[in-house]
Scaffold this active site. Sequence first.
Site, mmCIF file in Angstrom:
data_model
loop_
_atom_site.group_PDB
_atom_site.id
_atom_site.type_symbol
_atom_site.label_atom_id
_atom_site.label_comp_id
_atom_site.label_asym_id
_atom_site.label_seq_id
_atom_site.Cartn_x
_atom_site.Cartn_y
_atom_site.Cartn_z
ATOM 1 N N HIS A 65 -5.728 63.624 -50.301
ATOM 2 C CA HIS A 65 -5.539 64.177 -51.649
ATOM 3 C C HIS A 65 -4.402 63.461 -52.387
ATOM 4 C CE1 HIS A 65 -6.161 68.072 -54.209
ATOM 5 N NE2 HIS A 65 -5.931 67.009 -54.979
ATOM 6 N N GLY A 121 -4.570 61.539 -57.491
ATOM 7 C CA GLY A 121 -3.815 61.799 -58.716
ATOM 8 C C GLY A 121 -2.388 62.182 -58.419
ATOM 9 N N ARG A 134 -12.733 68.208 -56.230
ATOM 10 C CA ARG A 134 -12.180 69.282 -55.413
ATOM 11 C C ARG A 134 -13.053 69.503 -54.193
ATOM 12 N NH1 ARG A 134 -8.278 68.330 -57.717
ATOM 13 N NH2 ARG A 134 -6.915 69.677 -58.973
ATOM 14 N N ASP A 187 -11.321 62.177 -50.905
ATOM 15 C CA ASP A 187 -9.883 62.350 -51.128
ATOM 16 C C ASP A 187 -9.511 63.822 -51.071
ATOM 17 O OD1 ASP A 187 -7.207 61.343 -51.907
ATOM 18 O OD2 ASP A 187 -7.572 62.514 -53.717
ATOM 19 N N GLU A 223 -7.689 72.135 -46.939
ATOM 20 C CA GLU A 223 -6.728 71.037 -46.859
ATOM 21 C C GLU A 223 -5.440 71.574 -46.236
ATOM 22 O OE1 GLU A 223 -6.113 69.239 -50.675
ATOM 23 O OE2 GLU A 223 -8.197 68.577 -50.851
#
Length: 316
Positions: A285, A288, A238, A262, A267
Amino acid sequence: MKVLVPQELPDVEPIAVEGVSYVRYDVAAPIPAKHSDAEGLVVWANRDLAAQARQLPQLRFVQGLAAGAEATLKGDYPEGVVVSGGSGLHDVTVSEHALAMILYCVRGLGKCRAAQARHQWKRGAPKPQLNTADSVTTLIDARVTIWGYGNIGRELAPKLEAFGARVRGLARSDREEGSVRVYAAGTREEPSPARNDVLSDTDVLVNILPASEATKSIFDAGVFAALPARAYVINVGRGATVDQAALAQALRDGEIAGAALDVTDPEPLPEDSELWDLATLITPHIAGNRPVGWEKLLARNLAAFLAGEEIENRLA
């Protein structure tokens, strides 16, 4: 029991559970009035979860599919709702993305891509792929530390070991898990003595920490200073766990060799952020971006909920 399932999920149908009917819904739109009687809700990348939850007065069960708890718990749920998270659904995809980022950094692919853009065949002086005190060029014998060693770390570790890396972990407790020695990291205010010892001998540091008050900005100037200048930092956890000003300073001063991110805070990463130019690689991001096996977890938890049994990954 009517359960709302995001239409944005991959082309996998929910598994039938006795007494349950599924309805697809749009996570970016208000819940249609005809479905306000739904008692179950599956959460995945919802734009305004709090508002959607308020449209479901009969809600009793929520299944979140995100790896972290924070997104699922944003709902303004009726009192007594049972909430489950998506821990375990992103182990394979996040570990795959982390491995790709590690190889991109270690193998110097960014420099190759830049040379390609200039139409340059820039090989440099032939030299063996050996790690030295100044540089990391291969995963063979590289020391990789996974901070936040848990489900995703357990998935990533054997992938790294297959390339010849030596893997260690940092977590809340000191333990051994198979071939991986996990050290207690301590807190932001009181790091453990082992933490800096591990960091000082790390070639690649992988951040898989969740966001919480305890982990906020834990990757601070002290962490970057403890790493050798040859080390790369990879963040698939995170963004809030990293002091981004300290990271930018460490990259600018050459305290670390590079960083692949990532996740960022905030964000999306602002267009004027200096990390766009300082970081080795930034992805939006997407590590996943697919909850693998969500339909099985949902079926197990719905069956357990209806039977009055304990559900998996309970958050509330």
